[in-house]
Design an enzyme around this catalytic site. Sequence first.
Site, PDB file in Angstrom:
ATOM      1  N   LYS A  78       0.836  -1.259   0.203  1.00  0.00           N
ATOM      2  CA  LYS A  78      -0.027   0.022  -0.247  1.00  0.00           C
ATOM      3  C   LYS A  78       0.810   1.375   0.103  1.00  0.00           C
ATOM      4  O   LYS A  78       2.396   1.237   0.913  1.00  0.00           O
ATOM      5  CB  LYS A  78      -0.890   0.216   0.959  1.00  0.00           C
ATOM      6  N   SER A 158      -9.208   2.174   3.013  1.00  0.00           N
ATOM      7  CA  SER A 158      -9.209   2.996   2.286  1.00  0.00           C
ATOM      8  C   SER A 158      -8.091   2.130   1.537  1.00  0.00           C
ATOM      9  O   SER A 158      -7.182   2.585   0.435  1.00  0.00           O
ATOM     10  CB  SER A 158      -7.852   3.897   2.854  1.00  0.00           C
ATOM     11  N   SER A 182     -10.485  -0.189   7.111  1.00  0.00           N
ATOM     12  CA  SER A 182      -9.296   0.542   6.282  1.00  0.00           C
ATOM     13  C   SER A 182      -9.070  -1.150   5.342  1.00  0.00           C
ATOM     14  O   SER A 182      -8.336  -0.991   4.568  1.00  0.00           O
ATOM     15  CB  SER A 182      -8.692   0.966   5.930  1.00  0.00           C
TER      16      SER A 182
HETATM   17  N1  GLN Z   1     -13.363   4.797   6.665  1.00  0.00           N
HETATM   18  C1  GLN Z   1     -12.747   5.735   7.587  1.00  0.00           C
HETATM   19  C2  GLN Z   1     -11.848   6.477   7.507  1.00  0.00           C
HETATM   20  O1  GLN Z   1     -12.545   7.506   6.356  1.00  0.00           O
HETATM   21  C3  GLN Z   1     -11.794   4.428   7.738  1.00  0.00           C
HETATM   22  C4  GLN Z   1     -10.273   4.666   6.830  1.00  0.00           C
HETATM   23  C5  GLN Z   1      -9.374   4.180   8.010  1.00  0.00           C
HETATM   24  O2  GLN Z   1      -9.617   3.126   8.178  1.00  0.00           O
HETATM   25  N2  GLN Z   1      -8.498   4.397   7.504  1.00  0.00           N
HETATM   26  O3  GLN Z   1     -11.401   7.437   8.112  1.00  0.00           O
END
Ligand code: GLN
Length: 490
Positions: A78, A158, A182
């Site tokens: 990632k 994400s 995410s």
């Molecule tokens: N969707 C969540 C956010 O936007 C979690 C994102 C994540 O876990 N990095 O904060």
Amino acid sequence: MASLTSLTLKGALDGLASGAFSAVELTQAHVEAVEAARPLNAFVLETPEKALEMARASDSRRARGEAGRLDGAPLGIKDLFCTEGVRSTACSKILGDFVPTYESTVSANLFRDGAVMLGKLNMDEFAMGSSNETSAFGAVVNPWRAAGSNQALTPGGSSGGSAAAVAADLCLGATATDTGGSIRQPAAFTGTVGIKPTYGRCSRWGVAAFASSLDQAGPIAKTVEDAAILLTSMAGHDPKDSTSLPVETPDFAAFVGKSVKGLRVGVPKEYRVDGMPPEIEQLWAKGVEWLRDAGCEIVEVSLPHTKYALPAYYIVAPAEASSNLARYDGMRYGLRADGANLTEVYENTRAAGFGDEVKRRILIGTYVLSAGYYDAYYLKAQKVRRRIADDFDRAWESCDALLTPTAPSAAFGLGERQADPIAMYLNDVFTVTTNLAGLPSMSVPAGLDAGGLPLGLQLIGKALDEGTLFSLAGAVERAAGFRAKAQRWW
Ligand code: GLN
């Protein structure tokens, strides 16, 4: 050589060990798959030459009898992880063409064990999002499509690039991060396995910070066993991260396949939201039956503060983000926009470099931390966080782990929820609780909805008890018999 890409990580490692194929052959097959899958937009940087060089080195290590746990396995990383000498952008314009001079501890651990890097994976900008649509490189497209439809779906976020790449057989596994879901939500949206370990299990060193008290790295993989193999390599105490736990890393793969007889599994009644498709409720009930059949004792539990988790998360996470992202000022890394004086350079750089969602978080975070609002928002959210952790502690008096749905819906269409941040934030309703409490949690593919899209079930465990999660996840995986793959259209 297409079939080499359909192997699991375990299958590939066995094939390498038996000499059925070389790391170079395995890597070449994946490099070709990555190239052929560009319409998915899963990779923001392909590093085929580096991959083949690493594969050649792996083959010679193996010939010398020095192969490590992951030797020769092609993985995706990632783009939130800093990789030495390889562009790392967190999928933000503000990092420009930043090339780190150091390697994140997690990726270094994987490479220490012989893994091969295919490239850097797309993600929401600074990991803020649930659909991959906030990436400066454009959204990732989910390899899955609903039956009879050509609509492009989100792979979740994400870690959408990680999940899509694993689901489409572009790599044998991928690194991911989870601040509020995410790892787990993209895994659920793509029919892959994802685990967010206990906070502190994996080092955060060299991972661009979003919300430091919530961020945790983990793998996305094709199977529960593959996830266990990857996490065993990724985890471990790191003196360079003061929140890294000084604990031994067990061989997590040894827990997969272990009997779950006698384990008490809690079903929290609050993990339901209005408008959740009945299929998710039904799949959850099936999961309960599977674990009961495997010998688990099922208990009803209550986590009464669950409904406050999402609002608390969307105060704590932006608060920490607003502080963490202050370092991107045009002076030290990446982009620098012109300005008449220093303040203007800061302002212009940040205006040009950050996308809308990141700006929204910085604004919210700065607001909730400002004098006069701090007590009403930030402090209150911290108190809610304590309550949520207490809820789990109370649940552990009557059970060893919890079973819930991972997300309140299957993958949705790209563009569908972009206009409404609140609808987007609702994706995280079942996942943010464990980030707030620091607990390990895992998504396992468990079935398909009526449109043929994957759905996941989530297992939540006690701190540092990933082993039990791997055993339970293995039982769910066996019972679900989930074999479906995305039909190739790319
Ligand atoms: N969707 C969540 C956010 O936007 C979690 C994102 C994540 O876990 N990095 O904060």
